[in-house]
Design a protein around this motif. Sequence first.
Motif, PDB file in Angstrom:
ATOM      1  N   SER A  54       0.829  -1.202   0.000  1.00 33.50           N
ATOM      2  CA  SER A  54       0.000   0.000   0.000  1.00 33.50           C
ATOM      3  C   SER A  54       0.865   1.254   0.000  1.00 33.50           C
ATOM      4  O   SER A  54       1.799   1.369   0.794  1.00 33.50           O
ATOM      5  CB  SER A  54      -0.906  -0.020   1.237  1.00 33.50           C
ATOM      6  OG  SER A  54      -1.643   1.173   1.331  1.00 33.50           O
ATOM      7  N   PHE A  55       0.544   2.185  -0.905  1.00 34.32           N
ATOM      8  CA  PHE A  55       1.257   3.460  -0.974  1.00 34.32           C
ATOM      9  C   PHE A  55       0.276   4.608  -0.796  1.00 34.32           C
ATOM     10  O   PHE A  55      -0.769   4.631  -1.445  1.00 34.32           O
ATOM     11  CB  PHE A  55       1.968   3.609  -2.325  1.00 34.32           C
ATOM     12  CG  PHE A  55       3.119   2.665  -2.515  1.00 34.32           C
ATOM     13  CD1 PHE A  55       4.386   2.995  -2.066  1.00 34.32           C
ATOM     14  CD2 PHE A  55       2.921   1.448  -3.139  1.00 34.32           C
ATOM     15  CE1 PHE A  55       5.445   2.114  -2.234  1.00 34.32           C
ATOM     16  CE2 PHE A  55       3.977   0.554  -3.307  1.00 34.32           C
ATOM     17  CZ  PHE A  55       5.244   0.890  -2.851  1.00 34.32           C
ATOM     18  N   PRO A  56       0.597   5.566   0.080  1.00 33.83           N
ATOM     19  CA  PRO A  56      -0.272   6.735   0.220  1.00 33.83           C
ATOM     20  C   PRO A  56      -0.304   7.532  -1.085  1.00 33.83           C
ATOM     21  O   PRO A  56       0.707   7.622  -1.785  1.00 33.83           O
ATOM     22  CB  PRO A  56       0.376   7.535   1.356  1.00 33.83           C
ATOM     23  CG  PRO A  56       1.788   7.067   1.417  1.00 33.83           C
ATOM     24  CD  PRO A  56       1.775   5.630   0.979  1.00 33.83           C
ATOM     25  N   SER A  57      -1.458   8.087  -1.407  1.00 34.67           N
ATOM     26  CA  SER A  57      -1.587   8.847  -2.648  1.00 34.67           C
ATOM     27  C   SER A  57      -0.874  10.191  -2.569  1.00 34.67           C
ATOM     28  O   SER A  57      -0.674  10.850  -3.593  1.00 34.67           O
ATOM     29  CB  SER A  57      -3.062   9.062  -2.999  1.00 34.67           C
ATOM     30  OG  SER A  57      -3.708   9.791  -1.968  1.00 34.67           O
ATOM     31  N   ALA A  58      -0.490  10.587  -1.351  1.00 32.57           N
ATOM     32  CA  ALA A  58       0.295  11.811  -1.171  1.00 32.57           C
ATOM     33  C   ALA A  58       1.135  11.692   0.082  1.00 32.57           C
ATOM     34  O   ALA A  58       0.749  11.023   1.044  1.00 32.57           O
ATOM     35  CB  ALA A  58      -0.618  13.035  -1.085  1.00 32.57           C
ATOM     36  N   LEU A  59       2.296  12.329   0.056  1.00 31.46           N
ATOM     37  CA  LEU A  59       3.162  12.451   1.229  1.00 31.46           C
ATOM     38  C   LEU A  59       3.236  13.925   1.577  1.00 31.46           C
ATOM     39  O   LEU A  59       3.766  14.731   0.801  1.00 31.46           O
ATOM     40  CB  LEU A  59       4.561  11.901   0.933  1.00 31.46           C
ATOM     41  CG  LEU A  59       4.696  10.395   0.722  1.00 31.46           C
ATOM     42  CD1 LEU A  59       6.122  10.051   0.303  1.00 31.46           C
ATOM     43  CD2 LEU A  59       4.325   9.628   1.988  1.00 31.46           C
ATOM     44  N   GLY A  60       2.682  14.286   2.733  1.00 35.05           N
ATOM     45  CA  GLY A  60       2.638  15.691   3.096  1.00 35.05           C
ATOM     46  C   GLY A  60       1.707  16.454   2.170  1.00 35.05           C
ATOM     47  O   GLY A  60       0.922  15.869   1.423  1.00 35.05           O
ATOM     48  N   PRO A  61       1.793  17.771   2.179  1.00 36.80           N
ATOM     49  CA  PRO A  61       0.853  18.584   1.407  1.00 36.80           C
ATOM     50  C   PRO A  61       1.156  18.698  -0.080  1.00 36.80           C
ATOM     51  O   PRO A  61       0.289  19.112  -0.849  1.00 36.80           O
ATOM     52  CB  PRO A  61       0.983  19.958   2.080  1.00 36.80           C
ATOM     53  CG  PRO A  61       2.386  19.993   2.593  1.00 36.80           C
ATOM     54  CD  PRO A  61       2.689  18.585   3.025  1.00 36.80           C
ATOM     55  N   SER A  62       2.358  18.328  -0.501  1.00 37.26           N
ATOM     56  CA  SER A  62       2.736  18.641  -1.879  1.00 37.26           C
ATOM     57  C   SER A  62       3.172  17.462  -2.740  1.00 37.26           C
ATOM     58  O   SER A  62       3.042  17.515  -3.968  1.00 37.26           O
ATOM     59  CB  SER A  62       3.858  19.687  -1.887  1.00 37.26           C
ATOM     60  OG  SER A  62       4.996  19.203  -1.208  1.00 37.26           O
ATOM     61  N   LEU A  63       3.705  16.397  -2.147  1.00 39.35           N
ATOM     62  CA  LEU A  63       4.214  15.289  -2.951  1.00 39.35           C
ATOM     63  C   LEU A  63       3.082  14.343  -3.323  1.00 39.35           C
ATOM     64  O   LEU A  63       2.498  13.675  -2.475  1.00 39.35           O
ATOM     65  CB  LEU A  63       5.305  14.528  -2.200  1.00 39.35           C
ATOM     66  CG  LEU A  63       6.607  15.289  -1.922  1.00 39.35           C
ATOM     67  CD1 LEU A  63       7.590  14.407  -1.164  1.00 39.35           C
ATOM     68  CD2 LEU A  63       7.236  15.793  -3.217  1.00 39.35           C
ATOM     69  N   LYS A  64       2.775  14.264  -4.610  1.00 40.10           N
ATOM     70  CA  LYS A  64       1.684  13.439  -5.109  1.00 40.10           C
ATOM     71  C   LYS A  64       2.240  12.164  -5.753  1.00 40.10           C
ATOM     72  O   LYS A  64       3.287  12.177  -6.398  1.00 40.10           O
ATOM     73  CB  LYS A  64       0.855  14.203  -6.148  1.00 40.10           C
ATOM     74  CG  LYS A  64       0.283  15.526  -5.629  1.00 40.10           C
ATOM     75  CD  LYS A  64      -0.638  15.321  -4.439  1.00 40.10           C
ATOM     76  CE  LYS A  64      -1.412  16.571  -4.077  1.00 40.10           C
ATOM     77  NZ  LYS A  64      -0.571  17.691  -3.639  1.00 40.10           N
TER      78      LYS A  64
END
Length: 252
Positions: free
Chosen positions: A34-44
């Motif tokens: 599983s990978f998050p669709s974003a890391l923090g507010p800017s990394l997509k």
Amino acid sequence: MSSVVSAQQWESLLTSLNLEDNGVHVLERKTGVSFPSALGPSLKLLGIGLCKQDLGFKKVDAYAFGVYAADEDIKECLSEKYGKISASELPGNEEFTDDFMDSDIPMAVKIQYVYGGLSIGSVRDEFEESVGSRLHKLARGSDENNELLQRFISQFKSEFKILCGTGILFLREKEHVLRTFSNDEYGCAYSLFMICTGYFEKLALGSDIDAQDAGSIQSKLLCKSILDLYVGEEAIDEQAKDEIENNVATYL
């Protein structure tokens, strides 16, 4: 210098880097990682893929990976040159991909190992071969890249363990600063090394580095060689490369 931190400190580290998981996840189809669709507010999340490793007697699925980039920075850095070109025409364009890797766009590659039978030595050898071949290609055989590669590989210390569930995070920050961290499923996390990547022509090993970052390396070439594994002409997963290029194009 390396350090071992607790799981709580690992989460605090990601928070301090502004890389919190946004809670929305995408699964790598074969492994279920599983990978998050974003890391923090800017990394997509741009794309996910799978890296196979040849053990001599068989090839195994070694790790799943996700590639992230700052969407606003993609537009800022690449739209002037490519903004008027149809997004459907950009994937497969080598100049477009090369400019993406060369640009000052914050990026991350999140890795999770899915094969538990790998030693740190085999992982070190795999990176030595894959990153080394790209260094050789991009540096056109310069003797300087041999020392650069060995300094990079030496950061994979023998005490680090590669287990099923071990994660590695390559983080490229503004001004071509690449930082790498690793954690394992048992709650330990290791700050493996930091690589400050500038221009290869201005190679300055350890010139302005604090004592705790004595293994840092300044080299834009090394940064690009690592990114080339996942986005370059001979990417380790062609389907993931296509997905990444398509998503980069949509942000212009």
